[in-house]
Design a protein around this motif. Structure first.
Motif, PDB file in Angstrom:
ATOM      1  N   LYS A   1       0.827  -1.207   0.000  1.00  0.00           N
ATOM      2  CA  LYS A   1       0.000   0.000   0.000  1.00  0.00           C
ATOM      3  C   LYS A   1       0.860   1.255   0.000  1.00  0.00           C
ATOM      4  N   SER A   2       1.999   1.214   0.632  1.00  0.00           N
ATOM      5  CA  SER A   2       2.903   2.369   0.647  1.00  0.00           C
ATOM      6  C   SER A   2       3.321   2.732  -0.772  1.00  0.00           C
ATOM      7  N   TYR A   3       3.723   1.738  -1.542  1.00  0.00           N
ATOM      8  CA  TYR A   3       4.106   1.992  -2.933  1.00  0.00           C
ATOM      9  C   TYR A   3       2.908   2.476  -3.734  1.00  0.00           C
ATOM     10  N   GLU A   4       1.761   1.858  -3.547  1.00  0.00           N
ATOM     11  CA  GLU A   4       0.565   2.251  -4.293  1.00  0.00           C
ATOM     12  C   GLU A   4       0.146   3.680  -3.974  1.00  0.00           C
ATOM     13  N   ASP A   5       0.246   4.086  -2.714  1.00  0.00           N
ATOM     14  CA  ASP A   5      -0.070   5.464  -2.338  1.00  0.00           C
ATOM     15  C   ASP A   5       0.901   6.437  -3.000  1.00  0.00           C
ATOM     16  N   ALA A   6       2.173   6.096  -3.006  1.00  0.00           N
ATOM     17  CA  ALA A   6       3.179   6.964  -3.633  1.00  0.00           C
ATOM     18  C   ALA A   6       2.926   7.075  -5.137  1.00  0.00           C
ATOM     19  N   ALA A   7       2.668   5.952  -5.786  1.00  0.00           N
ATOM     20  CA  ALA A   7       2.411   5.962  -7.223  1.00  0.00           C
ATOM     21  C   ALA A   7       1.157   6.759  -7.564  1.00  0.00           C
ATOM     22  N   GLU A   8       0.126   6.632  -6.738  1.00  0.00           N
ATOM     23  CA  GLU A   8      -1.107   7.378  -6.978  1.00  0.00           C
ATOM     24  C   GLU A   8      -0.873   8.887  -6.855  1.00  0.00           C
ATOM     25  N   LEU A   9      -0.140   9.299  -5.818  1.00  0.00           N
ATOM     26  CA  LEU A   9       0.153  10.722  -5.669  1.00  0.00           C
ATOM     27  C   LEU A   9       0.999  11.240  -6.829  1.00  0.00           C
ATOM     28  N   MET A  10       1.950  10.438  -7.286  1.00  0.00           N
ATOM     29  CA  MET A  10       2.785  10.853  -8.411  1.00  0.00           C
ATOM     30  C   MET A  10       1.960  10.999  -9.682  1.00  0.00           C
ATOM     31  N   THR A  11       0.971  10.141  -9.860  1.00  0.00           N
ATOM     32  CA  THR A  11       0.094  10.226 -11.028  1.00  0.00           C
ATOM     33  C   THR A  11      -0.805  11.457 -10.946  1.00  0.00           C
ATOM     34  N   LEU A  12      -1.376  11.687  -9.777  1.00  0.00           N
ATOM     35  CA  LEU A  12      -2.327  12.785  -9.616  1.00  0.00           C
ATOM     36  C   LEU A  12      -1.666  14.158  -9.530  1.00  0.00           C
TER      37      LEU A  12
END
Length: 69
Positions: free
Chosen positions: A10-21
């Motif tokens: 989830k840590s990686y997924e949260d980081a990737a989502e913020l980078m996308t948004l």
């Protein structure tokens, strides 16, 4: 740079989502979320978002980090 600890995916997924948004401002958004969590007295989420902030810096770096074999 010290490599951030990742407790789960989830840590990686949260980081990737913020980078996308948020693109280049993703680190600032993670810091803002950490600050909001701290203001609310939620130290667990504060620590989570601080680690995400560090992970975003690591993921955005284009050069290899650490020892290259």
């Amino acid at each position: 740079m010290q490599v951030p600890y990742l407790a789960n995916r989830k840590s990686y997924e949260d980081a990737a989502e913020l980078m996308t948004l948020f693109g280049a401002d993703a680190g600032y958004e993670a810091a803002a979320r950490a600050d909001r969590s701290l203001d609310q007295g939620n130290h667990i989420h504060f620590c989570h978002w601080r680690q995400i902030e560090r992970l975003i810096v690591l993921l955005a770096y284009n050069q290899p980090l650490g020892t290259i074999h």
